[in-house]
Design a protein around this motif. Structure first.
Motif, mmCIF file in Angstrom:
data_model
loop_
_atom_site.group_PDB
_atom_site.id
_atom_site.type_symbol
_atom_site.label_atom_id
_atom_site.label_comp_id
_atom_site.label_asym_id
_atom_site.label_seq_id
_atom_site.Cartn_x
_atom_site.Cartn_y
_atom_site.Cartn_z
ATOM 1 N N GLN A 1 0.801 -1.095 0.041
ATOM 2 C CA GLN A 1 -0.025 0.090 -0.023
ATOM 3 C C GLN A 1 0.961 1.177 0.019
ATOM 4 O O GLN A 1 1.858 1.386 0.847
ATOM 5 C CB GLN A 1 -0.872 -0.083 1.066
ATOM 6 C CG GLN A 1 -1.955 -0.951 1.524
ATOM 7 C CD GLN A 1 -2.781 -1.093 2.633
ATOM 8 O OE1 GLN A 1 -2.047 -0.990 3.634
ATOM 9 N NE2 GLN A 1 -4.004 -0.963 2.602
ATOM 10 N N ALA A 2 0.751 2.252 -0.861
ATOM 11 C CA ALA A 2 1.248 3.392 -0.752
ATOM 12 C C ALA A 2 0.584 4.285 0.354
ATOM 13 O O ALA A 2 -0.436 4.023 0.890
ATOM 14 C CB ALA A 2 0.984 4.308 -2.051
ATOM 15 N N ASP A 3 1.580 5.475 0.950
ATOM 16 C CA ASP A 3 1.261 6.074 2.189
ATOM 17 C C ASP A 3 0.872 5.221 3.200
ATOM 18 O O ASP A 3 -0.338 5.435 3.731
ATOM 19 C CB ASP A 3 0.010 6.949 1.449
ATOM 20 C CG ASP A 3 0.426 7.803 0.332
ATOM 21 O OD1 ASP A 3 1.857 8.200 0.106
ATOM 22 O OD2 ASP A 3 -0.294 7.830 -0.587
ATOM 23 N N SER A 4 1.485 4.324 3.441
ATOM 24 C CA SER A 4 1.015 3.507 4.771
ATOM 25 C C SER A 4 2.357 3.302 5.858
ATOM 26 O O SER A 4 3.556 3.621 5.590
ATOM 27 C CB SER A 4 0.907 1.900 4.187
ATOM 28 O OG SER A 4 0.709 1.008 5.251
ATOM 29 N N ASP A 5 1.910 3.002 7.046
ATOM 30 C CA ASP A 5 2.855 2.931 7.930
ATOM 31 C C ASP A 5 2.694 1.178 8.628
ATOM 32 O O ASP A 5 3.239 0.986 9.549
ATOM 33 C CB ASP A 5 2.706 3.775 9.035
ATOM 34 C CG ASP A 5 1.274 3.482 9.676
ATOM 35 O OD1 ASP A 5 0.557 2.802 9.445
ATOM 36 O OD2 ASP A 5 1.109 4.250 10.839
ATOM 37 N N ARG A 6 2.348 0.411 7.870
ATOM 38 C CA ARG A 6 2.012 -1.032 7.962
ATOM 39 C C ARG A 6 3.116 -1.744 7.257
ATOM 40 O O ARG A 6 3.610 -1.727 6.161
ATOM 41 C CB ARG A 6 0.554 -1.530 7.617
ATOM 42 C CG ARG A 6 -0.331 -0.949 8.493
ATOM 43 C CD ARG A 6 -1.718 -1.599 8.153
ATOM 44 N NE ARG A 6 -1.549 -2.888 8.809
ATOM 45 C CZ ARG A 6 -1.992 -3.883 8.242
ATOM 46 N NH1 ARG A 6 -1.953 -4.055 6.983
ATOM 47 N NH2 ARG A 6 -2.087 -5.114 8.925
ATOM 48 N N LEU B 1 -1.258 -2.084 -7.897
ATOM 49 C CA LEU B 1 -2.014 -0.747 -7.684
ATOM 50 C C LEU B 1 -2.406 0.138 -8.646
ATOM 51 O O LEU B 1 -2.082 -0.447 -10.025
ATOM 52 C CB LEU B 1 -1.083 -0.141 -6.595
ATOM 53 C CG LEU B 1 -0.410 -0.806 -5.430
ATOM 54 C CD1 LEU B 1 0.735 0.281 -4.865
ATOM 55 C CD2 LEU B 1 -1.584 -1.184 -4.509
ATOM 56 N N ASP B 2 -2.735 1.164 -8.615
ATOM 57 C CA ASP B 2 -3.040 2.125 -9.683
ATOM 58 C C ASP B 2 -2.030 2.595 -10.355
ATOM 59 O O ASP B 2 -0.980 3.342 -10.105
ATOM 60 C CB ASP B 2 -3.745 3.604 -8.922
ATOM 61 C CG ASP B 2 -4.165 4.537 -10.006
ATOM 62 O OD1 ASP B 2 -4.049 4.241 -11.237
ATOM 63 O OD2 ASP B 2 -4.805 5.611 -9.606
ATOM 64 N N LYS B 3 -1.946 2.147 -11.613
ATOM 65 C CA LYS B 3 -0.558 2.284 -12.465
ATOM 66 C C LYS B 3 -0.392 3.686 -13.143
ATOM 67 O O LYS B 3 0.708 4.099 -13.253
ATOM 68 C CB LYS B 3 -0.891 1.181 -13.775
ATOM 69 C CG LYS B 3 -0.714 -0.187 -13.457
ATOM 70 C CD LYS B 3 -0.818 -1.184 -14.771
ATOM 71 C CE LYS B 3 -0.802 -2.597 -14.191
ATOM 72 N NZ LYS B 3 -0.795 -3.341 -15.299
ATOM 73 N N ALA C 1 9.786 6.295 -2.288
ATOM 74 C CA ALA C 1 8.958 6.570 -3.429
ATOM 75 C C ALA C 1 7.254 6.512 -3.253
ATOM 76 O O ALA C 1 6.503 7.173 -3.597
ATOM 77 C CB ALA C 1 9.299 5.844 -4.785
ATOM 78 N N MET C 2 7.071 5.142 -2.657
ATOM 79 C CA MET C 2 5.696 4.820 -2.250
ATOM 80 C C MET C 2 5.283 5.504 -0.830
ATOM 81 O O MET C 2 4.041 5.128 -0.499
ATOM 82 C CB MET C 2 5.704 3.151 -2.109
ATOM 83 C CG MET C 2 6.026 2.749 -3.446
ATOM 84 S SD MET C 2 4.810 2.869 -4.667
ATOM 85 C CE MET C 2 3.467 2.404 -4.215
#
Length: 263
Positions: A45-50, A99-101, A180-181
């Motif tokens: 997942q982008a923008d994630s802390d997991r 993910l969203d390409k 980047a992600m």
């Protein structure tokens, strides 16, 4: 087939600590299904802390008997290391492609740029994530096939000029990828050992375990207790329990193994 008593607890034990782990359990289809299910529980997942779970049941060179005195050990170690690193990188990119390409090429533009400046001359520029994945897979497959041909005596040498991207600096790759992600956690690399491996591949994995890389890359080796060929790295140094890695027990296999050793 008997299931593990507390699947949710075991998943958390494996994935919610960044330290490298040896996870001991009988080599069964259920073990593999259980491990692979963690990819859904800890997705990319982008923008994630997991943390992110990436499952592998193929990640090392096959065990092939050959006369080591006739071979260049440094070359064997290098091919095994690069194959491992390219295998991990290719899985990262494959999962990311889900993910969203439309946002990926711009997000990963710096990673693409860094790959371009380190690739061999004379090959086309890498422009998209599809291009990058293709070249990473090509390098992965090249080292695998070259290893088999080399140890069987079908070729005498291996040329890094035959591929666009000859080296994978895995720590740099993952660090740049996470930036980047915008992933503020680690990638859990779940290595499900299903079959015998070349010692050089086991040592390449041990090198990662012995490294202080678990902020970005957390290695989770899953094996039967007596089925890890060596705990030495490429330099002959032992990786050490507690200091370099922790243990997780999926079933009673480790206790049974320890009873045999005590006898």
């Amino acid at each position: 087939m008997e299931k593990y008593r507390n699947e949710d607890y075991l998943k958390k034990e494996i994935m919610q600590q960044s330290r490298h782990l040896f996870v001991y359990g009988y080599n069964t289809d259920y073990r593999s299904q259980f491990l692979q299910s963690m990819e859904k529980d800890y997705p990319v997942q982008a923008d994630s802390d997991r943390p992110v779970a990436l499952y592998f049941d193929t990640f090392g060179m096959p065990k092939i008997d050959f006369n080591q005195g006739d071979k260049n050990q440094y070359l064997i170690e290098a091919m095994s290391r690069e194959y491992l690193h390219f295998t991990i990188a290719s899985k990262i990119l494959e999962r990311t492609m889900e993910l969203d390409k439309t946002i990926l090429d711009s997000r990963l533009s710096r990673l693409i740029y860094l790959t371009n400046i380190s690739k061999n001359n004379g090959y086309p520029e890498i422009e998209t994530i599809e291009d990058l994945l293709r070249e990473v897979k090509t390098s992965r497959n090249y080292y695998y096939q070259s290893y088999i041909y080399y140890v069987k005596g079908l070729i005498e040498n291996v040329s890094i000029d035959d591929i666009s991207v000859p080296f994978m600096q895995l720590e740099m790759f993952v660090s740049q990828y996470k930036e980047a992600m915008n992933i503020d956690s680690y990638l859990g690399i779940i290595l499900d050992k299903k079959r015998p491996l070349a010692i050089s591949s086991v040592q390449a994995i041990n090198n990662l375990i012995g490294g202080r890389i678990n902020k970005d890359i957390s290695i989770k080796v899953v094996t039967e207790p007596d089925d890890w060929e060596t705990y030495r790295d490429v330099n002959g140094q032992f990786i050490e329990a507690t200091h370099d890695y922790g243990n997780v027990e999926l079933d009673d296999s480790y206790k049974a193994y320890m009873k045999i050793l005590k006898r």
